[in-house]
Design a protein around this motif. Structure first.
Motif, PDB file in Angstrom:
ATOM      1  N   ASN A  18      27.252  52.866  40.716  1.00 51.23           N
ATOM      2  CA  ASN A  18      27.859  51.916  41.646  1.00 51.23           C
ATOM      3  C   ASN A  18      27.686  52.428  43.072  1.00 51.23           C
ATOM      4  O   ASN A  18      27.182  53.532  43.296  1.00 51.23           O
ATOM      5  N   ARG A  19      28.129  51.639  44.038  1.00 45.71           N
ATOM      6  CA  ARG A  19      27.845  51.962  45.433  1.00 45.71           C
ATOM      7  C   ARG A  19      28.449  53.307  45.842  1.00 45.71           C
ATOM      8  O   ARG A  19      27.801  54.115  46.519  1.00 45.71           O
ATOM      9  N   SER A  20      29.659  53.591  45.418  1.00 42.68           N
ATOM     10  CA  SER A  20      30.315  54.841  45.801  1.00 42.68           C
ATOM     11  C   SER A  20      29.644  56.039  45.157  1.00 42.68           C
ATOM     12  O   SER A  20      29.405  57.073  45.797  1.00 42.68           O
ATOM     13  N   GLU A  21      29.313  55.926  43.876  1.00 39.61           N
ATOM     14  CA  GLU A  21      28.653  57.032  43.180  1.00 39.61           C
ATOM     15  C   GLU A  21      27.255  57.265  43.732  1.00 39.61           C
ATOM     16  O   GLU A  21      26.776  58.398  43.771  1.00 39.61           O
ATOM     17  N   ARG A  22      26.606  56.201  44.184  1.00 40.93           N
ATOM     18  CA  ARG A  22      25.274  56.340  44.777  1.00 40.93           C
ATOM     19  C   ARG A  22      25.350  57.180  46.059  1.00 40.93           C
ATOM     20  O   ARG A  22      24.447  57.968  46.348  1.00 40.93           O
ATOM     21  N   ILE A  28      23.815  64.759  47.303  1.00 40.19           N
ATOM     22  CA  ILE A  28      23.364  65.861  46.445  1.00 40.19           C
ATOM     23  C   ILE A  28      21.839  65.975  46.476  1.00 40.19           C
ATOM     24  O   ILE A  28      21.284  67.070  46.623  1.00 40.19           O
ATOM     25  N   LEU A  29      21.153  64.844  46.370  1.00 38.19           N
ATOM     26  CA  LEU A  29      19.690  64.877  46.337  1.00 38.19           C
ATOM     27  C   LEU A  29      19.095  65.275  47.685  1.00 38.19           C
ATOM     28  O   LEU A  29      17.994  65.826  47.741  1.00 38.19           O
ATOM     29  N   ALA A  42      34.811  68.714  50.326  1.00 39.40           N
ATOM     30  CA  ALA A  42      33.690  68.659  51.269  1.00 39.40           C
ATOM     31  C   ALA A  42      32.649  67.646  50.833  1.00 39.40           C
ATOM     32  O   ALA A  42      32.104  66.898  51.663  1.00 39.40           O
ATOM     33  N   LEU A  43      32.342  67.604  49.530  1.00 36.86           N
ATOM     34  CA  LEU A  43      31.358  66.646  49.033  1.00 36.86           C
ATOM     35  C   LEU A  43      31.878  65.221  49.181  1.00 36.86           C
ATOM     36  O   LEU A  43      31.118  64.308  49.550  1.00 36.86           O
ATOM     37  N   ALA A  44      33.144  65.026  48.888  1.00 37.56           N
ATOM     38  CA  ALA A  44      33.735  63.696  49.040  1.00 37.56           C
ATOM     39  C   ALA A  44      33.672  63.240  50.492  1.00 37.56           C
ATOM     40  O   ALA A  44      33.329  62.083  50.787  1.00 37.56           O
ATOM     41  N   GLN A  45      33.983  64.161  51.414  1.00 35.61           N
ATOM     42  CA  GLN A  45      33.943  63.815  52.837  1.00 35.61           C
ATOM     43  C   GLN A  45      32.519  63.509  53.288  1.00 35.61           C
ATOM     44  O   GLN A  45      32.283  62.543  54.023  1.00 35.61           O
ATOM     45  N   ALA A  46      31.558  64.326  52.839  1.00 33.13           N
ATOM     46  CA  ALA A  46      30.162  64.096  53.225  1.00 33.13           C
ATOM     47  C   ALA A  46      29.635  62.778  52.663  1.00 33.13           C
ATOM     48  O   ALA A  46      28.765  62.140  53.266  1.00 33.13           O
ATOM     49  N   SER A  47      30.172  62.370  51.519  1.00 34.38           N
ATOM     50  CA  SER A  47      29.723  61.139  50.862  1.00 34.38           C
ATOM     51  C   SER A  47      30.523  59.919  51.290  1.00 34.38           C
ATOM     52  O   SER A  47      30.187  58.793  50.881  1.00 34.38           O
ATOM     53  N   LEU A  48      31.595  60.155  52.028  1.00 32.51           N
ATOM     54  CA  LEU A  48      32.480  59.065  52.468  1.00 32.51           C
ATOM     55  C   LEU A  48      33.108  58.342  51.278  1.00 32.51           C
ATOM     56  O   LEU A  48      33.206  57.096  51.238  1.00 32.51           O
ATOM     57  N   VAL A  49      33.512  59.151  50.272  1.00 32.04           N
ATOM     58  CA  VAL A  49      34.168  58.598  49.087  1.00 32.04           C
ATOM     59  C   VAL A  49      35.401  59.448  48.778  1.00 32.04           C
ATOM     60  O   VAL A  49      35.649  60.479  49.416  1.00 32.04           O
ATOM     61  N   SER A  50      36.149  59.063  47.761  1.00 34.65           N
ATOM     62  CA  SER A  50      37.333  59.814  47.357  1.00 34.65           C
ATOM     63  C   SER A  50      36.953  60.920  46.379  1.00 34.65           C
ATOM     64  O   SER A  50      35.877  60.892  45.753  1.00 34.65           O
ATOM     65  N   GLU A  51      37.843  61.891  46.220  1.00 34.58           N
ATOM     66  CA  GLU A  51      37.599  62.970  45.253  1.00 34.58           C
ATOM     67  C   GLU A  51      37.532  62.452  43.813  1.00 34.58           C
ATOM     68  O   GLU A  51      36.686  62.926  43.034  1.00 34.58           O
TER      69      GLU A  51
END
Length: 285
Positions: A18-22, A28-29, A42-51
C-alpha cells in the motif's frame, strides 16, 4: 526464499504494497546499509509514516518485527551485492545515471554468479565440445554478443559463425544437421522469429542452446537453457545489465570448452595469441 534475496523480494513486491508501506520500501531501497542502522522511529520519520506501519511492513517480509527485519536486511547485504531497482530518470545528471547503470550491472552480475547452475553449464559445454559446427544467433542488442562469441569460439578448430540477420538465421537453421549446435541469445525470449528458428533447427536435428529468460517461449523450444534474469526496462532504454551477463556467460562457456580440450590444446591458443605480438608497439619503459 533465501535470506540474501530479501532486497530483491522488496523490489519485486513494490506494486503489492500500500502507499504507506511503499514509502518505507523506498527509503530502505535507497540505502539498505543505512536502514540497518536506523531505529524504528528514525525509519518511520524518514518514510513519513507511523511506527506501526513500519512493523506491518516488516511482517510482510516474514520478520517478527523491526529488529528481526534489520538482522535479515544485514544478512542480505552480507550475502551479495544489493541490486536497488532505480530506473534512470529524465532529470538524472551524469553522476546519478552513471551510478545507477554501473551499480545495477555489478549487482546483476553478482546475482547471476549466485544463480549459476553448474549442471546446465556442463551440459552446454558437452554440446559445444562435440559440435561439428557452431552458430551464434542474436538480434538487435544481442547481435554484438553473438559476434563476441564467434571471436571467442573460432579458436577451437571448428567452423563457427555469428548471424545477426533473421533471414540468414532461418536459412542456416533449415540447412543444419545432427551434430550442429545453434546458440540463440535473447534477453526477453519472446521474439517470434527466434522461437520459430529454434523449432526449425531442432526439427533438422541440431541442438539449440538458449541464453535467455527463464520460462520464456524461446526457452521452451531449446535443447538446453542458461537462464538470465536481469530486471531492466528494455521498452524505453537500451538493454544494459542483461548484455553484460550474456557476455560473461559466453566467457564461461568458452572457458569450459578450453578446459575440456585439455592441456595439449593450450599450445594452440598460445600460438594464436603470439601471432598478435608484432601488431603492437612495445610497452613504454
Amino acid at each position: 526464499m533465501a535470506v540474501h534475496d530479501l532486497i530483491n523480494r522488496i523490489r519485486e513486491r513494490l506494486d503489492e504494497l500500500n502507499r504507506s508501506e511503499r514509502k518505507v520500501a523506498d527509503v530502505i531501497l535507497a540505502d539498505p546499509a543505512a536502514a540497518t542502522g536506523m531505529s524504528i522511529a528514525a525509519l518511520a520519520q524518514a518514510s513519513l509514516v507511523s511506527e506501526p506501519t513500519v512493523n506491518r511492513f516488516c511482517r510482510n517480509f516474514d520478520a517478527k518485527g523491526f529488529p528481526d527485519f534489520k538482522i535479515k536486511l544485514a544478512q542480505s547485504l552480507a550475502g551479495g551485492t544489493p541490486y536497488v531497482s532505480r530506473s534512470v530518470d529524465q532529470n538524472d545528471d551524469a553522476a546519478a545515471y552513471g551510478d545507477k547503470i554501473l551499480g545495477a550491472t555489478v549487482a546483476a552480475l553478482d546475482d547471476a554468479r549466485r544463480a549459476l547452475d553448474p549442471r546446465r553449464i556442463e551440459r552446454a559445454v558437452d554440446y559445444l565440445s562435440q559440435a561439428k559446427q557452431i552458430c551464434f544467433f542474436g538480434l538487435g542488442a544481442s547481435g554484438p554478443v553473438a559476434a563476441d562469441a564467434q571471436h571467442k569460439f573460432f579458436r577451437f578448430n571448428l567452423p563457427v559463425m555469428a548471424y545477426e540477420d533473421v533471414l540468414m538465421q532461418r536459412m542456416v537453421a533449415a540447412a543444419c544437421h545432427t551434430g550442429d549446435v545453434i546458440v540463440i541469445i535473447s534477453y526477453t525470449g519472446r521474439t517470434r522469429e527466434l522461437v520459430d528458428i529454434a523449432k526449425l533447427a531442432r526439427s533438422n536435428g541440431a541442438a539449440v542452446l538458449g541464453i535467455t529468460a527463464p520460462d520464456s517461449p524461446l526457452a521452451r523450444e531449446c535443447t538446453e537453457v542458461l537462464e538470465v534474469m536481469a530486471p531492466e526496462d528494455t521498452d524505453i532504454y537500451m538493454p544494459m545489465t542483461s548484455r553484460m551477463i550474456h557476455l560473461a556467460l559466453i566467457d564461461v562457456l568458452a572457458t569450459g570448452v578450453t578446459l575440456r580440450r585439455g592441456e595439449d590444446f593450450q599450445q594452440h591458443l598460445k600460438k594464436i595469441k603470439d601471432s598478435l605480438k608484432d601488431t603492437r608497439f612495445p610497452p613504454e619503459s
